[in-house]
Structures are given as structure tokens and as C-alpha cells.
Scaffold this active site. Structure first.
Site, short mmCIF file in Angstrom:
data_model
loop_
_atom_site.label_atom_id
_atom_site.label_comp_id
_atom_site.label_asym_id
_atom_site.label_seq_id
_atom_site.Cartn_x
_atom_site.Cartn_y
_atom_site.Cartn_z
N ARG A 13 -2.00 3.07 -21.39
CA ARG A 13 -1.80 4.28 -20.59
C ARG A 13 -0.44 4.24 -19.90
O ARG A 13 0.32 3.27 -20.04
CB ARG A 13 -2.93 4.46 -19.56
CG ARG A 13 -3.09 3.30 -18.62
CD ARG A 13 -4.42 3.41 -17.89
NE ARG A 13 -4.72 2.21 -17.11
CZ ARG A 13 -4.43 2.06 -15.83
NH1 ARG A 13 -3.82 3.02 -15.18
NH2 ARG A 13 -4.74 0.94 -15.19
N GLY A 14 -0.13 5.32 -19.19
CA GLY A 14 1.07 5.38 -18.37
C GLY A 14 2.36 5.21 -19.17
O GLY A 14 2.50 5.70 -20.29
N ILE A 15 3.27 4.46 -18.59
CA ILE A 15 4.59 4.27 -19.19
C ILE A 15 4.47 3.55 -20.54
O ILE A 15 5.17 3.88 -21.50
CB ILE A 15 5.50 3.49 -18.21
CG1 ILE A 15 5.79 4.37 -16.97
CG2 ILE A 15 6.80 3.07 -18.88
CD1 ILE A 15 6.49 3.64 -15.83
N ILE A 82 1.12 -4.77 -12.32
CA ILE A 82 0.14 -4.38 -11.29
C ILE A 82 0.82 -4.36 -9.92
O ILE A 82 1.91 -4.92 -9.75
CB ILE A 82 -1.07 -5.35 -11.23
CG1 ILE A 82 -0.61 -6.79 -10.89
CG2 ILE A 82 -1.86 -5.32 -12.53
CD1 ILE A 82 -1.76 -7.72 -10.51
N THR A 83 0.15 -3.72 -8.99
CA THR A 83 0.56 -3.80 -7.58
C THR A 83 -0.63 -4.33 -6.77
O THR A 83 -1.79 -4.09 -7.13
CB THR A 83 0.96 -2.42 -7.01
OG1 THR A 83 -0.09 -1.48 -7.28
CG2 THR A 83 2.25 -1.91 -7.63
N ASP A 85 -0.42 -4.15 -2.92
CA ASP A 85 0.47 -3.90 -1.79
C ASP A 85 -0.10 -4.37 -0.45
O ASP A 85 -1.31 -4.34 -0.23
CB ASP A 85 0.80 -2.40 -1.69
CG ASP A 85 1.60 -1.89 -2.88
OD1 ASP A 85 2.00 -2.69 -3.73
OD2 ASP A 85 1.84 -0.67 -2.94
N GLN A 138 11.14 -3.30 -0.94
CA GLN A 138 10.26 -2.20 -0.53
C GLN A 138 9.24 -2.73 0.46
O GLN A 138 8.53 -3.71 0.16
CB GLN A 138 9.55 -1.61 -1.76
CG GLN A 138 8.54 -0.53 -1.45
CD GLN A 138 9.20 0.79 -1.04
OE1 GLN A 138 10.40 0.88 -0.77
NE2 GLN A 138 8.41 1.84 -0.98
N TYR A 144 5.51 -7.65 -5.24
CA TYR A 144 5.94 -6.86 -6.40
C TYR A 144 7.46 -6.92 -6.56
O TYR A 144 7.98 -7.14 -7.67
CB TYR A 144 5.47 -5.42 -6.19
CG TYR A 144 5.77 -4.45 -7.29
CD1 TYR A 144 4.92 -4.34 -8.40
CD2 TYR A 144 6.88 -3.61 -7.24
CE1 TYR A 144 5.18 -3.42 -9.41
CE2 TYR A 144 7.14 -2.69 -8.24
CZ TYR A 144 6.29 -2.60 -9.32
OH TYR A 144 6.55 -1.68 -10.32
N PRO A 174 12.67 1.46 -13.54
CA PRO A 174 12.23 2.83 -13.23
C PRO A 174 12.25 3.07 -11.72
O PRO A 174 12.01 2.15 -10.93
CB PRO A 174 10.79 2.90 -13.75
CG PRO A 174 10.60 1.69 -14.63
CD PRO A 174 11.55 0.66 -14.10
P1 NDP Z 1 -0.25 1.76 -15.00
O1 NDP Z 1 -1.02 1.08 -13.93
O2 NDP Z 1 -0.48 3.23 -15.20
O3 NDP Z 1 -0.46 1.02 -16.39
C1 NDP Z 1 -0.24 -0.37 -16.49
C2 NDP Z 1 -1.00 -0.88 -17.69
O4 NDP Z 1 -0.82 -2.30 -17.74
C3 NDP Z 1 -2.50 -0.61 -17.58
O5 NDP Z 1 -3.03 -0.17 -18.81
C4 NDP Z 1 -3.02 -1.98 -17.18
O6 NDP Z 1 -4.35 -2.25 -17.58
C5 NDP Z 1 -2.08 -2.90 -17.94
N1 NDP Z 1 -2.19 -4.25 -17.41
C6 NDP Z 1 -2.19 -4.61 -16.11
N2 NDP Z 1 -2.38 -5.93 -16.01
C7 NDP Z 1 -2.50 -6.41 -17.27
C8 NDP Z 1 -2.73 -7.70 -17.80
N3 NDP Z 1 -2.88 -8.78 -17.01
N4 NDP Z 1 -2.79 -7.85 -19.15
C9 NDP Z 1 -2.67 -6.79 -19.96
N5 NDP Z 1 -2.45 -5.53 -19.51
C10 NDP Z 1 -2.38 -5.35 -18.18
O7 NDP Z 1 1.27 1.47 -14.66
P2 NDP Z 1 2.60 2.30 -15.00
O8 NDP Z 1 2.51 2.86 -16.37
O9 NDP Z 1 2.93 3.14 -13.85
O10 NDP Z 1 3.66 1.09 -14.99
C11 NDP Z 1 4.12 0.43 -16.15
C12 NDP Z 1 5.18 -0.57 -15.73
O11 NDP Z 1 6.25 0.12 -15.08
C13 NDP Z 1 4.69 -1.63 -14.75
O12 NDP Z 1 5.28 -2.86 -15.03
C14 NDP Z 1 5.17 -1.09 -13.42
O13 NDP Z 1 5.33 -2.12 -12.47
C15 NDP Z 1 6.49 -0.48 -13.82
N6 NDP Z 1 6.99 0.51 -12.89
C16 NDP Z 1 6.28 1.66 -12.64
C17 NDP Z 1 6.78 2.59 -11.76
C18 NDP Z 1 6.07 3.88 -11.46
O14 NDP Z 1 6.56 4.63 -10.61
N7 NDP Z 1 4.96 4.20 -12.12
C19 NDP Z 1 8.03 2.36 -11.03
C20 NDP Z 1 8.70 1.14 -11.38
C21 NDP Z 1 8.18 0.26 -12.27
P3 NDP Z 1 -5.58 -2.18 -16.54
O15 NDP Z 1 -6.13 -0.81 -16.75
O16 NDP Z 1 -6.51 -3.25 -16.99
O17 NDP Z 1 -5.05 -2.42 -15.17
#
Ligand code: NDP
Length: 237
Positions: A13-15, A82-83, A85, A138, A144, A174
Site C-alpha cells: 500500500r501507500g508509496i 513505520i512510525t 511517535d 522533527q 524516526y 519525501p
Molecule cells: P504506509 O504505512 O502507508 O505503508 C508502509 C508499508 O510498509 C505497509 O504496507 C507496512 O505494512 C509495510 N511495513 C511496515 N513494517 C514492515 C516490516 N517490518 N516488514 C515488511 N513490511 C513492513 O507508509 P507510507 O507509504 O506512507 O511510507 C512509505 C515509506 O515512505 C516509509 O519508509 C515512510 O517512512 C516513508 N515516508 C513517508 C512519508 C509520508 O508522508 N507518507 C514522508 C517521508 C517518508 P503493515 O501494514 O504491516 O504495517
């Protein structure tokens, strides 16, 4: 390109999902890694793997399996993050460690497992997703920011080690991007953040994905050890 397997962590999901879509468009075969996958996985993935990035043995086994069954890994995008905080003076050390484990050790595990093959083949791309908050700090994110700043230093070191072996390593930093991670913030905190963005809006996952795709491409073959900021004009060093 022969080593056209791209590993994207946090791809469900996400990025990470946006990065996977964009790299697939560019011809990469995508191995997505995440802890949990939805029932309706996007058909773009060559393979989806349920692996926790903090588990080095699992990561090592995964890379061996991919290289045996699919082919050489050309690109790793360390995106899972992850975060946890909290202000430093009240933070549980377990929350500090958890963030270091996922956001810094996780990328190291994937680099450690893929770099030997990349060095042997004389080709590789590493793209690590850092953060604006690594560059400026931050409040509430000592863990983080430390992990993401460590990731920048690790990336530069790997860039130096790989430079003569056809390997580039870069970070994308980002700014404030609309995903589940930022949707989970308190609304008033989110609005306060947006007020500090010169462009006056959050970024989209695709804004990050296009920078990753560029760094992964042959157009970026002379770029290494850099931190590419994608943040709507925040923090101009
Ligand atoms: P999301 O929380 O939306 O997605 C992160 C994904 O990483 C989730 O699917 C999560 O799975 C997975 N994940 C977390 N921990 C693990 C693990 N131990 N092993 C495998 N997968 C894991 O985050 P974003 O898409 O927002 O962020 C993506 C990246 O960008 C991150 O590194 C974040 O720190 C960075 N970032 C994001 C910003 C933002 O504004 N959104 C800003 C700056 C940086 P699960 O569902 O299990 O948690």
C-alpha cells in the site's frame, strides 16, 4: 537490462504500491515484500512475498529463492517503514528500537543480501526511502529521524563501496505525502504541517514513485550517493 527484477518493500500500500506500479510500467519485474497482503493484490507483481524486513534470515532466504527461480535482482527499493511517535523524554526505548529495526536494519538486510550478487554482475541499483525529517529533525520523531538519517549515511557508504562495481545507491527524501501513515495523524497536526509547505498541499505517492523510477533508470547511471528531496519546496539546503 538483464537484471530486471526489482524488489520493493512495503509494497502492499501507500508509496510502495505506487512505486511498484511505476516500475512495472518501466519494464521491471516486481517482487513485492510486505507483512500483510490484501485479498485483491494488483496483478502487476511477478511475485508477492510475506516477509518481515527485520528478519535477516527470512530476507536472505528470500533473495536466494528469487535469484534461483526468477533471475538476478537489479534493483532494491527499501520503502517499508513505520512510525512510533513520542517526545524523546517520554519515549519507551522499545519504540525507539522498533523504528530502528524496521527503518534502518530492514534496508541493511536487503542491501546485505543483494549486494554480493550485484557486485559479481557489475550492475545494481539501490533506492532507499528516507524522509524530510531526517534532514531537519522533527519534534516527536527522534527515533524516526535518527533511523532515516542513518539510512542516508548508510546509502552514501554503500554508494562509495559500489561505485567501481556498477552499483548506484541513492535516497529519496519525501516531504508530506498522502498515505495511511499521514492519514493516521491528528487532523490539526496535519493541517499545521500543510501550512508549512510552500506549495500549500500534500504530495501524492506517485510524486515519490517517479523519482524512484528515474533513479532506477539508465538516465540516472551517473548519480550515486545523493538524497533527492521530493517535498513541495520545503527545506532548500
Ligand atoms: P504506509 O504505512 O502507508 O505503508 C508502509 C508499508 O510498509 C505497509 O504496507 C507496512 O505494512 C509495510 N511495513 C511496515 N513494517 C514492515 C516490516 N517490518 N516488514 C515488511 N513490511 C513492513 O507508509 P507510507 O507509504 O506512507 O511510507 C512509505 C515509506 O515512505 C516509509 O519508509 C515512510 O517512512 C516513508 N515516508 C513517508 C512519508 C509520508 O508522508 N507518507 C514522508 C517521508 C517518508 P503493515 O501494514 O504491516 O504495517
Amino acid at each position: 537490462m538483464t537484471a530486471n527484477i526489482a524488489i520493493v518493500t512495503g509494497a502492499a500500500r501507500g508509496i510502495g504500491a505506487a512505486i511498484s506500479t511505476t516500475l512495472h510500467r518501466d519494464g521491471w519485474r516486481i517482487v513485492g515484500v510486505d507483512r500483510v497482503w490484501p485479498a485483491d493484490i494488483a496483478p502487476l507483481f511477478t511475485s508477492t512475498e510475506t516477509v518481515d524486513v527485520t528478519d535477516f534470515a527470512a530476507v536472505t532466504n528470500l533473495i536466494a529463492k528469487i535469484e534461483a527461480e526468477l533471475g538476478p535482482v537489479g534493483l532494491v527499493v527499501n520503502n517499508a517503514g513505520i512510525t512510533r511517535d513520542g517526545v524523546a523524554h517520554k519515549m519507551d526505548p522499545a519504540d525507539f528500537r522498533a523504528v530502528i529495526d524496521v527503518n534502518l536494519m530492514g534496508p541493511f538486510h536487503f542491501c546485505r543480501a543483494t549486494l554480493p550478487g550485484m557486485r559479481q554482475r557489475g550492475y545494481g541499483r539501490i533506492v532507499n526511502i528516507s524522509s524530510l525529517n531526517a534532514q531537519r529533525g522533527q519534534a516527536g520523531q527522534a527515533n524516526y529521524a535518527a533511523a532515516k538519517a542513518g539510512l542516508i549515511a548508510m546509502t552514501k557508504s554503500i554508494a562509495l563501496e559500489g561505485a567501481a562495481k556498477g552499483i548506484t545507491a541513492n535516497c529519496v527524501a519525501p516531504g508530506f505525502i498522502k498515505t495511511d501513515m499521514t492519514d493516521a495523524m491528528r487532523a490539526d497536526m496535519r493541517e499545521m504541517e500543510i501550512a508549512h509547505i510552500p506549495m500549500g498541499r500534500m504530495g501524492a505517492p506517485n510524486d515519490i514513485a517517479e523519482m524512484v523510477a528515474f533513479l532506477a533508470s539508465d538516465k540516472a547511471s551517473y548519480i550515486s550517493g545523493q538524497v533527492m528531496a521530493v517535498n513541495g519546496g520545503q527545506l532548500m539546503p
